[in-house]
Design an enzyme around this catalytic site. Structure first.
Site, PDB file in Angstrom:
ATOM      1  N   LYS A  52      48.300 -26.108  56.918  1.00  0.00           N
ATOM      2  CA  LYS A  52      48.031 -25.370  55.684  1.00  0.00           C
ATOM      3  C   LYS A  52      47.269 -26.260  54.697  1.00  0.00           C
ATOM      4  O   LYS A  52      46.319 -25.827  54.053  1.00  0.00           O
ATOM      5  CB  LYS A  52      49.345 -24.850  55.079  1.00  0.00           C
ATOM      6  CG  LYS A  52      49.933 -23.697  55.891  1.00  0.00           C
ATOM      7  CD  LYS A  52      51.357 -23.317  55.507  1.00  0.00           C
ATOM      8  CE  LYS A  52      51.913 -22.335  56.536  1.00  0.00           C
ATOM      9  NZ  LYS A  52      53.273 -21.873  56.279  1.00  0.00           N
ATOM     10  N   GLN A  96      58.096 -23.844  52.792  1.00  0.00           N
ATOM     11  CA  GLN A  96      58.104 -23.709  54.253  1.00  0.00           C
ATOM     12  C   GLN A  96      59.527 -23.416  54.735  1.00  0.00           C
ATOM     13  O   GLN A  96      60.468 -24.095  54.355  1.00  0.00           O
ATOM     14  CB  GLN A  96      57.560 -24.995  54.895  1.00  0.00           C
ATOM     15  CG  GLN A  96      57.354 -24.899  56.387  1.00  0.00           C
ATOM     16  CD  GLN A  96      56.273 -23.891  56.793  1.00  0.00           C
ATOM     17  OE1 GLN A  96      55.333 -23.631  56.046  1.00  0.00           O
ATOM     18  NE2 GLN A  96      56.405 -23.324  57.972  1.00  0.00           N
ATOM     19  N   ASP A 119      53.208 -16.008  50.254  1.00  0.00           N
ATOM     20  CA  ASP A 119      53.775 -15.691  51.572  1.00  0.00           C
ATOM     21  C   ASP A 119      54.117 -14.204  51.685  1.00  0.00           C
ATOM     22  O   ASP A 119      54.322 -13.693  52.793  1.00  0.00           O
ATOM     23  CB  ASP A 119      55.081 -16.483  51.785  1.00  0.00           C
ATOM     24  CG  ASP A 119      54.891 -17.696  52.673  1.00  0.00           C
ATOM     25  OD1 ASP A 119      54.060 -17.632  53.600  1.00  0.00           O
ATOM     26  OD2 ASP A 119      55.594 -18.711  52.445  1.00  0.00           O
TER      27      ASP A 119
HETATM   28  N1  GUN Z   1      58.008 -20.619  58.679  1.00  0.00           N
HETATM   29  C1  GUN Z   1      57.460 -19.993  59.764  1.00  0.00           C
HETATM   30  N2  GUN Z   1      56.452 -19.186  59.376  1.00  0.00           N
HETATM   31  C2  GUN Z   1      56.345 -19.299  58.042  1.00  0.00           C
HETATM   32  C3  GUN Z   1      55.492 -18.722  57.066  1.00  0.00           C
HETATM   33  O1  GUN Z   1      54.600 -17.908  57.350  1.00  0.00           O
HETATM   34  N3  GUN Z   1      55.700 -19.104  55.771  1.00  0.00           N
HETATM   35  C4  GUN Z   1      56.684 -19.969  55.424  1.00  0.00           C
HETATM   36  N4  GUN Z   1      56.822 -20.261  54.126  1.00  0.00           N
HETATM   37  N5  GUN Z   1      57.494 -20.526  56.294  1.00  0.00           N
HETATM   38  C5  GUN Z   1      57.326 -20.189  57.599  1.00  0.00           C
END
Ligand code: GUN
Length: 282
Positions: A52, A96, A119
């Site tokens: 990211k 996350q 998200d």
């Molecule tokens: N953990 C697994 N996929 C995601 C996601 O798309 N966003 C976040 N914040 N955590 C995750």
């Protein structure tokens, strides 16, 4: 032979478009910024967070990185989120998941200001999606719709079947396909006759979380098959929820793993961050 839906190529095109947008925003004196929070050292999370950050760098989005120790108290995390909510220079906030077990994930998600919820996990974002109001959409399902649209697949009027009902993928996926005027059915582990339902699908989205479970016997000839799963097989090779070798000859279009849905998730996250900046300026 099915046509491959190339998520790598489509996500690259989206990232290029965003890069240009961010560059013209910069010329107008506007900077786009994402805050990324990781608690603890989960290996997979570290890889995702790193990807990211790299995508932000590529597009020209400033990323603020907060890597907190495993033993961080819930109150400390909530207080950091509160500060970032108040900081006008931060457009998006991402925590996350998973967070360590002693932290309540729901409280964390609900602490993020909906305007910064890139998200799309906040109940307000999910509620807005369900009643057709503007709000952030969870990145993986948004990526699936973008893949379909950019591959010329019409959703309107189609039988769309989603396997899986998670809050992050299955449920928002169903709502998005409905918003696109598909006729939508959601299947899950308690569905009585899974094959009978999935064989009706013109568009089959598989987010079941079981390696290579869906073979050709679940798929109607000519269906478009989207594989959201990502696993490692017994040879440590990446594979999806779909048995690609079995399904590919009967599908009209199919996403590979890797290189299908995966790269779209980050592209849609970047898109949400750029949109957040626009919304916050108004
Ligand atoms: N953990 C697994 N996929 C995601 C996601 O798309 N966003 C976040 N914040 N955590 C995750």
């Amino acid at each position: 032979m099915a046509q491959l839906i190339d998520g790598k190529q489509i996500s690259t095109a989206i990232k290029e478009e965003l890069k240009e947008k961010v560059s013209s925003l910069k010329e107008a004196g506007r900077e786009v910024c994402l805050a990324v929070i990781q608690v603890g050292d989960d290996k997979a999370s570290s890889v995702y967070v790193n990807n990211k950050k790299k995508a932000c760098e590529y597009i020209g989005i400033r990323s603020l990185s907060y890597h907190l120790p495993e033993e961080t108290k819930e109150e400390e995390l909530l207080s950091l989120i509160g500060k970032l909510n108040e900081d006008a220079s931060v457009n998006g906030i991402l925590v996350q998941l998973p967070v360590p077990a002693h932290i309540d994930e729901d409280r964390v998600i609900q602490a993020i200001a909906p305007m910064k919820d890139v998200d799309g996990f906040h109940p307000q974002s999910v509620g807005a999606l369900s009643i057709g109001q503007p709000g952030f959409v969870s990145c993986t399902p948004a990526g699936v719709v973008a893949l379909l649209k950019r591959s010329g697949v019409a959703i309107e009027g189609k039988e769309c079947v989603v396997i899986g009902r998670s809050n992050i993928v299955g449920k928002p996926m169903a709502l998005l396909l409905l918003r696109e005027n598909g006729t939508v059915t959601v299947c899950h582990s308690k569905t009585a006759d899974l094959k009978e339902v999935t064989k009706r699908a013109d568009i089959l989205v598989v987010a079941i979380g079981r390696p290579q479970m869906i073979d050709a016997s679940y798929v109607k000839k000519g269906a478009v098959v989207i594989d959201v799963g990502i696993h490692r097989d017994e040879n440590n090779k990446l594979c999806g929820d779909v048995d690609f070798a079995s399904v590919e000859p009967v599908a009209s279009m199919i996403t590979p793993v890797p290189g299908g849905v995966g790269p779209m998730t980050i592209a849609m996250l970047m898109n949400n961050v750029v949109e957040a900046e626009g919304m916050q300026r108004v």
